[in-house]
Each structure stands twice: as C-alpha cells, then as structure tokens.
Design an enzyme around this catalytic site. Sequence first.
Site, PDB file in Angstrom:
ATOM      1  N   HIS A   3       4.580  19.765  35.186  1.00  0.00           N
ATOM      2  CA  HIS A   3       4.861  21.276  35.589  1.00  0.00           C
ATOM      3  C   HIS A   3       3.796  22.389  35.102  1.00  0.00           C
ATOM      4  O   HIS A   3       3.965  23.489  35.296  1.00  0.00           O
ATOM      5  CB  HIS A   3       6.123  21.577  35.019  1.00  0.00           C
ATOM      6  CG  HIS A   3       7.450  20.584  35.308  1.00  0.00           C
ATOM      7  ND1 HIS A   3       7.480  19.667  34.430  1.00  0.00           N
ATOM      8  CD2 HIS A   3       8.186  20.595  36.419  1.00  0.00           C
ATOM      9  CE1 HIS A   3       8.803  18.728  34.708  1.00  0.00           C
ATOM     10  NE2 HIS A   3       8.908  19.318  36.119  1.00  0.00           N
ATOM     11  N   CYS A  36       9.149  22.772  30.002  1.00  0.00           N
ATOM     12  CA  CYS A  36       9.791  22.267  31.205  1.00  0.00           C
ATOM     13  C   CYS A  36      11.095  21.669  31.170  1.00  0.00           C
ATOM     14  O   CYS A  36      11.932  21.860  32.171  1.00  0.00           O
ATOM     15  CB  CYS A  36       8.774  21.254  32.044  1.00  0.00           C
ATOM     16  SG  CYS A  36       8.512  19.895  31.183  1.00  0.00           S
ATOM     17  N   CYS A  61       2.210  20.069  30.097  1.00  0.00           N
ATOM     18  CA  CYS A  61       2.574  18.837  30.595  1.00  0.00           C
ATOM     19  C   CYS A  61       2.155  18.831  32.093  1.00  0.00           C
ATOM     20  O   CYS A  61       1.808  19.876  32.935  1.00  0.00           O
ATOM     21  CB  CYS A  61       4.030  18.808  30.809  1.00  0.00           C
ATOM     22  SG  CYS A  61       5.025  19.672  32.305  1.00  0.00           S
ATOM     23  N   GLU A  62       1.733  17.750  32.357  1.00  0.00           N
ATOM     24  CA  GLU A  62       1.006  17.473  33.832  1.00  0.00           C
ATOM     25  C   GLU A  62       1.931  17.550  34.932  1.00  0.00           C
ATOM     26  O   GLU A  62       1.243  17.733  36.157  1.00  0.00           O
ATOM     27  CB  GLU A  62      -0.049  16.233  33.707  1.00  0.00           C
ATOM     28  CG  GLU A  62       1.001  14.995  33.623  1.00  0.00           C
ATOM     29  CD  GLU A  62       0.091  13.723  33.650  1.00  0.00           C
ATOM     30  OE1 GLU A  62      -1.001  13.831  33.333  1.00  0.00           O
ATOM     31  OE2 GLU A  62       0.533  12.743  34.152  1.00  0.00           O
TER      32      GLU A  62
HETATM   33 ZN    ZN Z   1       6.925  18.906  32.602  1.00  0.00          ZN
END
Ligand code: ZN
Length: 373
Positions: free
Chosen positions: A268, A336, A265-266
């Site tokens: 985290h 995340c 994911c961008e």
């Molecule tokens: Zn994330």
Amino acid sequence: MIGQKVRAVVLAGSNIDRDRCLPEAVRLMRRSKDMTVEGVSACFDTTAIGDTPNAPDYYNAAVVISTTVGPEELRDALRSIEDVLGRTRTEDPNEPRTIDLDIVFYSDLVKDFDTWSIPDSGVELHKHVAVPVADVAPDWVHPVSGKTATQIAAEMSVTSDEATPSRGPDLSLPYVTRSVGFDIDSDDVYAPRLEELIRSQLLEIGEDPEREGLRRTPLRVAKALDFLTSGYTTSLEEVVNDAIFDAEGAEEMVVVRDVEFYSMCEHHMLPFFGKATVAYLPKGKIIGLSKIARIVDVYARRLQVQERLTNQVADALADVLDPHGVGVVMEGKHLCMMMRGVQKQESNMVTSSMRGTFRSDARTRSEFLSLVN
Ligand code: ZN
C-alpha cells in the site's frame, strides 16, 4: 554487461549552477541501475584551467562505484546523467559545464578508446582530479605507474591548479545533498517526472494542485519519497565503511535493543514502523553500535514487507561480521492495517530471523529472546 562486479572511480566536476548540479549528479549516480556508489570524496573548490577567461570556479568530487557493466556502457550511463543535467558538448574541452563525469580508473584497466582513455590522463596532470581521488580512494594503485592515489596527489607540482576543500555541499550522505542551495519556496524542481506524477495523482483524487497549500506539494512529496526510499541507493559497504573492529576473545553476545525503524509496506506504500532488537555472537569481529541502526535504515528505507526486512538485516550482519550467529526481532505497527481495512489498531506484528547458533543452539536463542522482552 561484463557480469562480474568491478570497482571504478569517477570524477565529477561542475562550474555552472554547481551548488545544484554536483550534488544532483551524485544523487543520480546513486539512483542509476548501472552502478552502486560506495564512497564520495569531500567537495573541492578548484579554479578553472585552460584559456577561457573569467571561467567560474569548479566544484570537483570523486566517487567510488562498483558496477557490472563494461567501461563503454558505464561511460554511456554517465553521459545520460550529464544529459539530464543539461550538459552541452562543444569542441572546447574547457568550456564551462553543468556537469562533467569522467571515468578515472576502471579496476586496473589500461585502454585507449578513440577519444578517451582509462586511466584518465588528468589524474597525473591535475590536482582537481588527483586530490579528490586521493581523498576517497587513497590506496588505489595507478595501473601504469604503480603509484597510489595518495602518492600521485602528494607529488603533484605546486604550480598545478589548486584544489582546496570547500564549504560546499556535503556529498557523503545520500539525500541531504539537495538541501544545500535548494530553496523549497523557489520555482526549482527536484525530480521533474516524479513531481508531474504526484500532480496527476492530486488531480485524480479531485484536488486542485494550484491551490496555495498544495502548490509545492509535488516537490515536497518527491523529496520525502526520495529520502524514504534512499535504501535502494545506499550500499552496505558505504554504511559499514571502516567501523568493523578486530576483537580477539570477544565471545559475549552483543545486543542492541530498541532500534527505531520506519519503513513503507510494498502493498500500500503506507508506513510501518517500530523497534528492532539486533544481536550477534562475535567471532573475532565487532561493529560500531551506531552502524547497526544505519544497517536497519538501509533496508527499512525502501518498499518492504516486515518479514523480508528482518531477514535482510540478519543477513547483512552475518555478511559483514561472519559471527557465530545473528538474531533479529522486529515489532511493527502497520498503518495499512490501522487506517484502513480491518482497522485493528492494537495489533503489532512481530517477526524474527535467526542465523547460525541463534538457530541451531536452543540456549543461545532463549538467552536472546529473554533479552528481547
Ligand atoms: Zn500494507
């Protein structure tokens, strides 16, 4: 900047530390903002030319790129890669070197610059240029002679330098390249700036980067990150390559289920992963099934949000197949969410993207969705 996209062929050669330098040059070309690597030839073993006695043998490879910069800017970009790899330039054109990156062809340009020219004259003089070029771009037409790269290589005199396929590094796949001749237990560095940043990160969280277990961690993390973000430097053309087939009359929905994906994911930079179901209604063209997983990887191996990833996979298939329609459903678990914050460990995220008849025709869409579950 010339704005429009053109294709070019670059010849890479190395005879100092060649097991490391040639693959690294290709890796840096893949990372360069000034070019997109579309194909890489096999690695060829060639004897050194000129009168430098006992000069070590070369590895040579040709790389097809697309670029939007002009020939001089492209040459500057290649020179900066040469600099990173410790190239020193002397008067002697046959001096052994860590890496040499020459533009052989730039679209169909014919031009003399002060000390160099396009096309590179070497392509008609030396097998170590002609053979790798013919390997990766067999049909490229020499803009002056009108001959294809295959013809040029085939007609070359037998007394020319020999270029033979080597058992050297496999350059065709990104990020497996450095595994050849690269010893993780040595003091080699892989990506010096990234490794330094990771060392700083370890210090910042109160760790001791010198303790036994962490000593090579910056290098391992750099290698892992390089692989996990290799989608940025892998082009759709390179992946799809020649796996698109004409299939007149094929009108049935093609569905590929449970394609595993792993992304980050961008927000985290933590993993999210799951399975995708990809379908399309062909309009005369179909694609090799294994390529669908490769296309998913191209977009998953970068920093992402799942919605965008889903859309990009759908757009890529629409782009390469021009089908009646495309549907993609992805279901992912986001670390995340699971490891921090709300800690909703059971929650899966489902995203979908429909194109063409999958969007406009309710029956097609429901046929697809019934196959997803
Ligand atoms: Zn994330």
